[in-house]
Design a protein around this motif. Structure first.
Motif, short mmCIF file in Angstrom:
data_model
loop_
_atom_site.label_atom_id
_atom_site.label_comp_id
_atom_site.label_asym_id
_atom_site.label_seq_id
_atom_site.Cartn_x
_atom_site.Cartn_y
_atom_site.Cartn_z
N GLY A 404 49.79 43.42 -14.45
CA GLY A 404 49.56 42.36 -13.48
C GLY A 404 48.58 41.30 -13.95
O GLY A 404 48.12 41.32 -15.10
N PRO A 405 48.25 40.35 -13.07
CA PRO A 405 47.33 39.26 -13.39
C PRO A 405 45.94 39.72 -13.83
O PRO A 405 45.27 39.02 -14.58
CB PRO A 405 47.25 38.47 -12.09
N GLN A 406 45.50 40.91 -13.36
CA GLN A 406 44.17 41.38 -13.76
C GLN A 406 44.11 41.63 -15.27
O GLN A 406 43.07 41.42 -15.91
CB GLN A 406 43.81 42.66 -13.00
N TYR A 407 45.23 42.08 -15.85
CA TYR A 407 45.30 42.26 -17.31
C TYR A 407 45.05 40.93 -18.02
O TYR A 407 44.32 40.86 -19.01
CB TYR A 407 46.67 42.86 -17.69
N VAL A 408 45.62 39.85 -17.48
CA VAL A 408 45.42 38.52 -18.07
C VAL A 408 43.93 38.16 -18.00
O VAL A 408 43.35 37.67 -18.99
CB VAL A 408 46.27 37.46 -17.33
N TYR A 409 43.33 38.42 -16.85
CA TYR A 409 41.90 38.14 -16.69
C TYR A 409 41.07 38.91 -17.73
O TYR A 409 40.23 38.34 -18.42
CB TYR A 409 41.44 38.51 -15.28
N ASP A 410 41.33 40.21 -17.84
CA ASP A 410 40.54 41.06 -18.74
C ASP A 410 40.64 40.57 -20.18
O ASP A 410 39.63 40.52 -20.90
CB ASP A 410 41.04 42.52 -18.68
N GLU A 411 41.84 40.21 -20.62
CA GLU A 411 42.02 39.81 -22.02
C GLU A 411 41.43 38.43 -22.31
O GLU A 411 40.84 38.22 -23.36
CB GLU A 411 43.51 39.82 -22.40
N VAL A 412 41.60 37.50 -21.36
CA VAL A 412 41.02 36.16 -21.57
C VAL A 412 39.50 36.27 -21.59
O VAL A 412 38.83 35.68 -22.44
CB VAL A 412 41.46 35.17 -20.47
N GLU A 451 53.11 36.14 -8.67
CA GLU A 451 52.36 36.85 -9.71
C GLU A 451 52.09 35.92 -10.90
O GLU A 451 51.04 35.97 -11.53
CB GLU A 451 53.15 38.08 -10.20
N LEU A 452 53.07 35.07 -11.19
CA LEU A 452 52.92 34.11 -12.28
C LEU A 452 51.77 33.15 -11.98
O LEU A 452 50.92 32.87 -12.83
CB LEU A 452 54.25 33.35 -12.47
N GLN A 453 51.75 32.64 -10.75
CA GLN A 453 50.67 31.72 -10.38
C GLN A 453 49.32 32.42 -10.40
O GLN A 453 48.32 31.87 -10.85
CB GLN A 453 50.96 31.13 -8.99
N LYS A 454 49.31 33.69 -9.96
CA LYS A 454 48.05 34.45 -9.99
C LYS A 454 47.57 34.62 -11.43
O LYS A 454 46.38 34.56 -11.71
CB LYS A 454 48.27 35.84 -9.37
N ALA A 455 48.52 34.86 -12.34
CA ALA A 455 48.15 35.04 -13.76
C ALA A 455 47.51 33.76 -14.30
O ALA A 455 46.53 33.81 -15.04
CB ALA A 455 49.39 35.41 -14.58
#
Ligand SMILES: [Zn+2]
Length: 492
Positions: A404-412, A451-455
């Protein structure tokens, strides 16, 4: 040739302060040239600019990586024109005109222009320049070094630069240490930027090192060619010891795969034994990534030598950004900044789910993690890669809902926190990235618009300077690109 007036390397600046974007933030899209020609350059640009908020076009200069690996069913059907089936199309693998003279110090040559190929008479980087400028869009060359086994065979003399495995046989892809390969790569870059007024480059490889390929996928270790032996000897690593260690570890992993390994000790214990007895295994693996760094640095320096304003970006592939601890730890984001104006990690949140389930956990469990359950293997990965509890999706839900979007947050966040200078972080957001299928039956894996927008929001919230709509235009539905554009507008 000079760059367009007023274009500076830092024109796309760090503007994500307080989780916002500005008109100067880079919002790019990756696409292949045939999409522009199929649908029309100006209509495509109008849509991308007006509805998806795109201000940078990253177009493949070379498609040796294999453009025909996307079957008809995964291509977006709501574009300006219906898609053409890529499977039997005869598209050129080279989309720029090269000067023969630029390649004098290498035996490698790009495949020759063949007039029977579709669009052979077109010149994408010439044709898009004016319409892109009219719309205030930047033009980037996207060049991808694939994992091998695709169109590289069309590169003349490619067979002479292939990696050599522990048994002395040739592998599928070129050795990074081979001077002919290096010179060909550098010449390709320099020639393009001398011939065309391109704003920048995004380059990167999608191949990990011998240790990951062996422990995770059971592949035969490479490269032990004369150039690798010489380079590693110079670093104090004994090539014969390295080869012996890799050979023994390879033979052991093959026994694990077939269930014939000695069960007295666990697989993990045995692997640690080989790594201690033959530290050359780790050294060889580490130096492989250092060679990639040296090549990246050479590209960066040569392009800056042509024009300081050329923007040089690095593509960090999915295994490196997200699941391969050896690959990730060998070179940190802070080290990559030496050869980059921006770093673009792949953060495809949705397709990462099935990839993690079937490309990673299933493969790891067969070998290095043979004594672990799949759940334990996944937990090990989550902890090792540092995912927050909220990002951790249970095993049985991975393939269905993706990460999910939280994975994007963690990696960025990890990328931004690692970088100590003003190098930009451009988040590679996955949009409708197809799934190759666990049995090799490719299928669409459509994005959920919310989910895309959240990412997108999460990426900018974590400190991304810009965004890159990925993977390729021809698989992204316009409905998804509109949702992406709406998210960008909300952030401005
Ligand atoms: Zn080599």
């Amino acid at each position: 040739m000079g760059m367009m007036p007023g274009l500076a390397a830092k024109e796309f600046s760090k503007v994500s302060l307080n989780g916002r974007l500005s008109d100067q933030s880079m919002v790019g899209i990756q696409m292949a040239a045939h999409s522009m020609f199929d649908e029309g350059i100006e209509p495509v640009m109008d849509f991308l600019s007006e509805e998806a908020e795109i201000n940078a076009l990253l177009i493949y200069s070379h498609t040796y990586y294999g453009i025909g690996n996307k079957p008809y069913q995964v291509l977006a059907k709501d574009h300006i024109k219906p898609p053409k089936n890529l499977i039997n199309r005869k598209l050129p693998p080279v989309w720029v005109k090269h000067n023969e003279k630029a390649f004098e110090n290498t035996i490698l040559r790009h495949t020759k222009a063949d007039s029977s190929l579709e669009y052979a008479d077109r010149d994408i980087f010439q044709e898009i320049l004016k319409p892109a400028r009219e719309r205030k869009m930047k033009v980037f060359v996207r060049m991808l070094e694939s994992g091998g086994g695709h169109g590289e065979n069309q590169i003349i003399n490619y067979d002479k630069v292939r990696v050599i495995d522990i048994h002395g046989n040739k592998g599928s892809i070129a050795c990074w240490n081979n001077p002919d390969y290096q010179n060909w790569l550098f010449a390709t870059m320099e020639d393009m930027f001398r011939n065309y007024e391109i704003d920048g480059l995004q380059y990167g490889a999608e191949r990990t090192g011998p240790l990951s390929l062996l422990l995770f996928k059971g592949e035969i270790p490479t490269c032990f060619c004369e150039h690798c032996r010489k380079k590693n000897s110079g670093k104090g690593i004994d090539p014969d010891r390295a080869k012996e260690g890799y050979t023994l570890l390879y033979e052991y992993i093959k026994k694990v795969e077939s269930g014939t390994a000695d069960k007295a000790n666990t697989v993990m214990t045995n692997i640690w034994k080989y790594l201690q007895k033959y530290p050359e295994i780790l050294g060889w693996n580490y130096e492989w990534f250092q060679t990639d760094e040296n090549n990246q640095q050479e590209i960066y320096d040569r392009l800056k030598n042509i024009n300081q304003d050329i923007v040089v970006g690095r593509h960090v592939d999915h295994q490196r950004s997200s699941w391969d601890p050896f690959y990730r730890s060998a070179v940190g984001y802070d080290e990559m900044t030496r050869s980059a104006d921006f770093i673009k990690p792949i953060l495809y949140h949705e397709i990462y789910g099935p990839r993690l389930r079937w490309w990673v956990i299933e493969e790891w469990q067969k070998r290095m993690f043979n004594d672990f359950t799949r759940e334990e293997t996944l937990n090990y990965l989550y902890k090792t890669m540092g995912y927050s509890p909220e990002a951790q999706i249970p095993l049985d839900e991975l393939a269905v809902r993706g990460m999910g979007p939280q994975y994007v947050y963690d990696e960025v966040k990890r990328c931004v926190d690692s970088i100590k200078d003003d190098t930009d972080v451009i988040a590679g957001i996955g949009i409708d990235v197809m799934w190759h299928g666990k049995d090799g039956n490719p299928q669409p894996y459509p994005s959920d618009p919310l989910e895309l927008q959240k990412a997108v929001f999460k990426a900018v919230d974590a400190g991304a300077s810009g965004l890159l709509a990925s993977r390729e235009y021809d698989e992204m539905r316009f409905s998804s690109l509109r949702a992406f554009g709406e998210a960008i507008r909300q952030l401005k």
